[in-house]
Motif scaffolding. Structure first.
Motif, short mmCIF file in Angstrom:
data_model
loop_
_atom_site.label_atom_id
_atom_site.label_comp_id
_atom_site.label_asym_id
_atom_site.label_seq_id
_atom_site.Cartn_x
_atom_site.Cartn_y
_atom_site.Cartn_z
N GLY A 27 0.80 -1.21 0.00
CA GLY A 27 0.00 0.00 0.00
C GLY A 27 0.83 1.26 0.00
N ALA A 28 0.17 2.39 -0.13
CA ALA A 28 0.76 3.73 -0.15
C ALA A 28 1.53 4.00 -1.46
N LYS A 29 1.97 5.24 -1.59
CA LYS A 29 2.64 5.65 -2.83
C LYS A 29 4.08 5.15 -2.88
N GLY B 181 0.94 0.62 -3.29
CA GLY B 181 -0.46 0.24 -3.48
C GLY B 181 -1.05 0.68 -4.80
N TYR B 182 -0.20 0.99 -5.76
CA TYR B 182 -0.72 1.46 -7.05
C TYR B 182 -0.39 0.45 -8.16
N ARG C 175 -6.57 16.64 11.98
CA ARG C 175 -6.29 16.09 10.65
C ARG C 175 -7.12 16.79 9.58
N ARG D 1 -10.35 15.96 3.96
CA ARG D 1 -10.97 15.03 4.91
C ARG D 1 -12.34 15.51 5.38
N ARG E 223 -15.23 13.48 4.86
CA ARG E 223 -15.29 12.27 5.68
C ARG E 223 -16.07 12.50 6.95
N ALA F 43 -2.37 -1.12 3.22
CA ALA F 43 -2.65 0.32 3.40
C ALA F 43 -3.14 0.87 2.06
N LEU F 44 -4.34 0.45 1.69
CA LEU F 44 -4.89 0.83 0.38
C LEU F 44 -6.09 1.75 0.52
N GLY F 45 -6.44 2.09 1.77
CA GLY F 45 -7.67 2.84 2.02
C GLY F 45 -8.87 1.90 1.86
N ASP G 13 1.77 6.19 5.49
CA ASP G 13 2.15 7.59 5.29
C ASP G 13 2.64 8.19 6.62
N LYS H 81 -10.96 -0.64 -0.73
CA LYS H 81 -10.00 -1.47 -1.44
C LYS H 81 -9.28 -2.46 -0.54
N GLY I 161 -4.26 4.98 5.98
CA GLY I 161 -3.12 5.84 5.63
C GLY I 161 -1.93 5.67 6.57
#
Ligand code: UDP
Length: 245
Positions: free
Chosen positions: A112-114, A140-141, A215, A222, A225, A163-165, A192, A168, A189
């Motif tokens: 996951g994550a960038k 995660g991409y 946050r 956010r 959310r 850690a894909l949100g 991150d 997903k 997240g």
């Protein structure tokens, strides 16, 4: 759902009624016993998403444990007059498991994550958790998860952190969890934060149950959310009314 904890059901999702420390112990024991485990750490946003998406709800209900991540879940339980002791967040659970893994030479796989977050994590994890065995680590991409799953199958990590949100990460975990005999958990997240790309709220904000506010100010995207919270609380009040009558 494991019979080891009693639960409080908030909008059809059974939350474990226990402390973070007890929960941690149970997860570690299950890892040692090689029991396949799926953990969802759910906040009101996830609960509302499940409320509107029956397929996702079913998937979350298939988890072994659903923990209250987010003060909104504690508020919901209070409205139902079945208070939960404390939050059990994905991030704190992850950190404690990594420390335990480091102390006990256990292995983890990170998905996951960038890519740049993953690059930072590759540097940071061995420094912060020297005893941790990193079975694999992947951003995660990806378009196709076949190679990642084959790698997880081959390395058989004690823990897989996705850690894909949402949704997903829960879809990924529910689909592949039986590839190993260990723990699978979605952590949003958290990579991150772990890599230092995003700050966690300072302790003051956490202690005053204002992490969501901190946050949101730092990341205005956010806002949408927390916008679900009034509707969420309304639905919980309706549930409470139904249960009284
Ligand atoms: N992410 C990912 N692949 C995707 C979409 C998202 O790896 O296709 C990652 C994203 O980089 C971030 C995490 O998933 O690290 C989601 O974080 P977010 O803050 O949205 O989740 P939360 O902590 O609020 O659940």
């Amino acid at each position: 759902m494991q019979p080891s904890f009693s639960t409080v059901t908030v909008l059809d999702l059974p939350f474990v009624k226990t402390t973070a420390a007890n929960f941690q112990q149970t997860i570690q024991q299950r890892i040692i016993a090689q029991q396949n485990t799926f953990v969802v750490t759910a906040n009101p946003e996830i609960v509302m998403y499940a409320h509107h998406n029956p397929a996702y709800k079913q998937l979350v209900q298939s988890a072994d444990f659903i923990t209250p991540d987010g003060i909104g879940i504690l508020d919901g339980a209070k409205i139902l007059k079945q208070p939960l002791p404390e939050r059990i967040t994905g991030f704190d659970t992850l950190i404690r498991l990594l420390q335990w893994a480091s102390d006990n030479h256990r292995s983890a796989y990170f998905v996951g994550a960038k890519p740049e977050v993953i690059a930072a994590l590759k540097q940071k994890l061995p420094r912060d958790y020297p005893g941790l065995i990193i079975a694999g680590i992947h951003d995660g991409y990806f378009k196709d998860d076949t190679a990642i799953i084959a790698d997880i199958q081959r390395t058989q990590p004690d823990m897989v952190f996705a850690a894909l949100g949402f949704p997903k990460q829960e879809e990924f975990v529910a689909t592949h969890r039986h590839t190993t005999k260990g723990l699978w958990m979605g952590v949003g997240g958290s990579f991150d934060v772990l890599a230092g790309a995003v700050d966690r709220a300072p302790k003051f904000w956490q202690d005053h149950h204002l992490e969501w506010f901190y946050r949101t100010v730092k990341e205005p995207k956010r806002l949408k959310r927390i916008a679900v919270i009034p509707h969420y609380l309304h639905l919980v009040r309706q549930q409470a009314k139904r249960q009284r009558s």
